[in-house]
Design an enzyme around this catalytic site. Structure first.
Site, mmCIF file in Angstrom:
data_model
loop_
_atom_site.group_PDB
_atom_site.id
_atom_site.type_symbol
_atom_site.label_atom_id
_atom_site.label_comp_id
_atom_site.label_asym_id
_atom_site.label_seq_id
_atom_site.Cartn_x
_atom_site.Cartn_y
_atom_site.Cartn_z
ATOM 1 N N GLN A 60 0.838 -1.198 0.000
ATOM 2 C CA GLN A 60 0.000 0.000 0.000
ATOM 3 C C GLN A 60 0.872 1.245 0.000
ATOM 4 O OE1 GLN A 60 -3.180 -0.597 3.226
ATOM 5 N NE2 GLN A 60 -1.675 -2.198 3.596
ATOM 6 N N ASP A 63 6.134 4.936 -1.211
ATOM 7 C CA ASP A 63 7.494 5.480 -1.103
ATOM 8 C C ASP A 63 8.513 4.786 -1.996
ATOM 9 O OD1 ASP A 63 8.039 3.028 0.191
ATOM 10 O OD2 ASP A 63 7.761 3.895 2.171
ATOM 11 N N HIS A 78 -1.379 1.697 -4.338
ATOM 12 C CA HIS A 78 -1.692 3.122 -4.181
ATOM 13 C C HIS A 78 -0.770 4.039 -4.966
ATOM 14 C CE1 HIS A 78 -3.806 2.004 -0.120
ATOM 15 N NE2 HIS A 78 -4.474 1.619 -1.180
ATOM 16 N N SER A 150 -2.001 -1.449 9.285
ATOM 17 C CA SER A 150 -3.064 -1.427 10.284
ATOM 18 C C SER A 150 -4.283 -2.221 9.818
ATOM 19 C CB SER A 150 -3.470 0.011 10.590
ATOM 20 O OG SER A 150 -3.803 0.688 9.396
HETATM 21 P P1 NAD Z 1 -0.972 2.790 8.830
HETATM 22 O O1 NAD Z 1 -0.212 4.029 9.142
HETATM 23 O O2 NAD Z 1 -2.437 2.795 8.942
HETATM 24 O O3 NAD Z 1 -0.448 1.628 9.789
HETATM 25 C C1 NAD Z 1 0.904 1.406 9.980
HETATM 26 C C2 NAD Z 1 1.030 0.143 10.815
HETATM 27 O O4 NAD Z 1 2.405 -0.153 10.911
HETATM 28 C C3 NAD Z 1 0.498 0.307 12.253
HETATM 29 O O5 NAD Z 1 -0.437 -0.738 12.514
HETATM 30 C C4 NAD Z 1 1.752 0.180 13.123
HETATM 31 O O6 NAD Z 1 1.491 -0.484 14.325
HETATM 32 C C5 NAD Z 1 2.659 -0.638 12.216
HETATM 33 N N1 NAD Z 1 4.094 -0.457 12.470
HETATM 34 C C6 NAD Z 1 4.748 0.639 12.947
HETATM 35 N N2 NAD Z 1 6.064 0.383 13.019
HETATM 36 C C7 NAD Z 1 6.241 -0.895 12.590
HETATM 37 C C8 NAD Z 1 7.371 -1.730 12.440
HETATM 38 N N3 NAD Z 1 8.604 -1.292 12.757
HETATM 39 N N4 NAD Z 1 7.176 -2.981 11.940
HETATM 40 C C9 NAD Z 1 5.945 -3.419 11.633
HETATM 41 N N5 NAD Z 1 4.834 -2.687 11.759
HETATM 42 C C10 NAD Z 1 4.979 -1.431 12.235
HETATM 43 O O7 NAD Z 1 -0.468 2.347 7.384
HETATM 44 P P2 NAD Z 1 -1.148 1.376 6.283
HETATM 45 O O8 NAD Z 1 -1.818 0.225 6.947
HETATM 46 O O9 NAD Z 1 -0.078 1.124 5.293
HETATM 47 O O10 NAD Z 1 -2.323 2.202 5.579
HETATM 48 C C11 NAD Z 1 -2.351 3.584 5.520
HETATM 49 C C12 NAD Z 1 -2.363 4.237 4.152
HETATM 50 O O11 NAD Z 1 -1.352 5.217 4.266
HETATM 51 C C13 NAD Z 1 -2.000 3.419 2.944
HETATM 52 O O12 NAD Z 1 -2.907 3.750 1.978
HETATM 53 C C14 NAD Z 1 -0.600 3.922 2.509
HETATM 54 O O13 NAD Z 1 -0.547 4.109 1.118
HETATM 55 C C15 NAD Z 1 -0.476 5.258 3.172
HETATM 56 N N6 NAD Z 1 0.874 5.563 3.702
HETATM 57 C C16 NAD Z 1 1.986 5.187 3.017
HETATM 58 C C17 NAD Z 1 3.248 5.464 3.522
HETATM 59 C C18 NAD Z 1 4.465 5.046 2.735
HETATM 60 O O14 NAD Z 1 4.406 4.937 1.510
HETATM 61 N N7 NAD Z 1 5.575 4.759 3.400
HETATM 62 C C19 NAD Z 1 3.374 6.117 4.758
HETATM 63 C C20 NAD Z 1 2.195 6.495 5.449
HETATM 64 C C21 NAD Z 1 0.949 6.205 4.898
#
Ligand code: NAD
Ligand code: ZN
Length: 211
Positions: A60, A63, A78, A150
Site C-alpha cells: 500500500q 514510497d 496506491h 493497520s
Molecule cells: P498505517 O499508518 O495505517 O499503519 C501502519 C502500521 O504499521 C500500524 O499498525 C503500526 O502499528 C505498524 N508499524 C509501525 N512500526 C512498525 C514496524 N517497525 N514494523 C511493523 N509494523 C509497524 O499504514 P497502512 O496500513 O499502510 O495504511 C495507511 C495508508 O497510508 C495506505 O494507503 C498507505 O498508502 C499510506 N501511507 C503510506 C506510507 C508510505 O508509503 N511509506 C506512509 C504512510 C501512509
C-alpha cells in the site's frame, strides 16, 4: 517474541509454493518515512531469489522503498510518490522524477503544460484495476503475511480475508494489535525489522533447522 511462533511461520513459508506479503507503512517507518497510525523500524525485505517459492509483494506504500530494495514485480496498490501524472489526463504517460525538491514548482505536464500531480491514489479515488486484479490473484497463496499495516484501508485490507477464506496460512507482523490480529493463524507482535531477519535466517539456514 515467541520463538516457536517464528519457527512455525518459517516452516510454513518453507513448505509453501506461493507466498504473498502485504506491506503497509510500518515496513518503511524505520527508514524515516512516518506511518499514518504507528511507530517506526528498520525494513529488511525478503529476498525472493533466496526462497524456493513464488513470493509476491503487494504494497500500500507509495514510497518505492520496495523498488529500491530490488523486490521484483511489486504490486503497488496506491501508486508511487516518485511518479507524476498530468492533472488534466491529456494522454501524457506517467513520468518519474525523484528530485527533492522538484526543479519546477508547481510541476507541469511536459505535454500540455497544465499542472502535474503525484502519481498516487488520493482519498476517494479508485485504485488501478490491473493492480487490484493482480493483488486478488496473489491472495490465492499458501502463506499470506500482513507486515506493518493497520489493515484498516480497503480494498487492501480485504486481501488478508480473501487469502484466509481460500485456505492460506495467515501471519501478521506488527508491534501493535490490529483488526486482524485475532483472525490470523499467527500474530507476531514485533517490528518488521526484528521479525523478518529472524525468519530469513531460519529460511537461509535451511528447512532442516526449522521445527
Ligand atoms: P498505517 O499508518 O495505517 O499503519 C501502519 C502500521 O504499521 C500500524 O499498525 C503500526 O502499528 C505498524 N508499524 C509501525 N512500526 C512498525 C514496524 N517497525 N514494523 C511493523 N509494523 C509497524 O499504514 P497502512 O496500513 O499502510 O495504511 C495507511 C495508508 O497510508 C495506505 O494507503 C498507505 O498508502 C499510506 N501511507 C503510506 C506510507 C508510505 O508509503 N511509506 C506512509 C504512510 C501512509
Ligand atoms: Zn497534460
Amino acid at each position: 517474541m515467541d520463538t516457536g511462533a517464528v519457527e512455525l511461520v518459517a516452516s510454513r513459508i518453507c513448505a509453501a509454493a506461493r507466498v504473498t506479503v502485504m506491506t503497509g507503512a510500518g515496513v518503511s517507518a524505520a527508514s524515516g518515512v512516518p506511518t499514518f497510525r504507528g511507530a517506526g523500524g528498520l525494513w529488511r525485505e525478503f529476498r525472493a531469489e533466496d526462497l524456493a517459492t513464488q513470493c509476491r509483494v503487494v504494497t500500500q506504500n507509495v514510497d518505492d522503498l520496495h523498488l529500491r530494495a530490488g523486490t521484483p514485480d511489486v504490486i503497488r496498490l496506491h501508486g508511487s510518490i516518485c511518479e507524476l501524472c498530468c492533472s488534466a489526463r491529456c494522454g501524457q504517460p506517467r513520468w518519474r522524477d525523484e528530485r527533492v525538491p522538484l526543479t519546477e514548482m508547481p510541476p507541469r505536464c511536459p505535454r500540455c503544460g497544465r499542472l502535474a500531480r503525484p502519481g498516487v491514489v488520493w482519498f476517494g479515488e479508485s485504485l488501478d484495476t490491473a493492480a487490484v486484479a493482480a493483488a486478488e490473484r496473489a491472495a490465492s497463496c499458501d502463506v499470506f503475511l500482513a507486515v506493518g499495516t493497520s489493515s484498516l484501508v480497503y480494498p487492501a485490507a480485504g486481501f488478508m480475508h480473501e487469502a484466509r477464506d481460500r485456505g492460506a496460512f495467515t501471519v501478521e507482523i506488527n508491534p501493535e494489535a490490529t483488526a486482524v490480529s485475532d483472525l490470523v493463524d499467527v500474530a507476531l507482535p514485533a517490528g518488521a525489522e526484528v521479525v523478518l531477519p529472524r525468519i530469513e535466517a531460519l529460511l537461509t539456514a535451511g528447512s532442516g533447522n526449522i521445527a
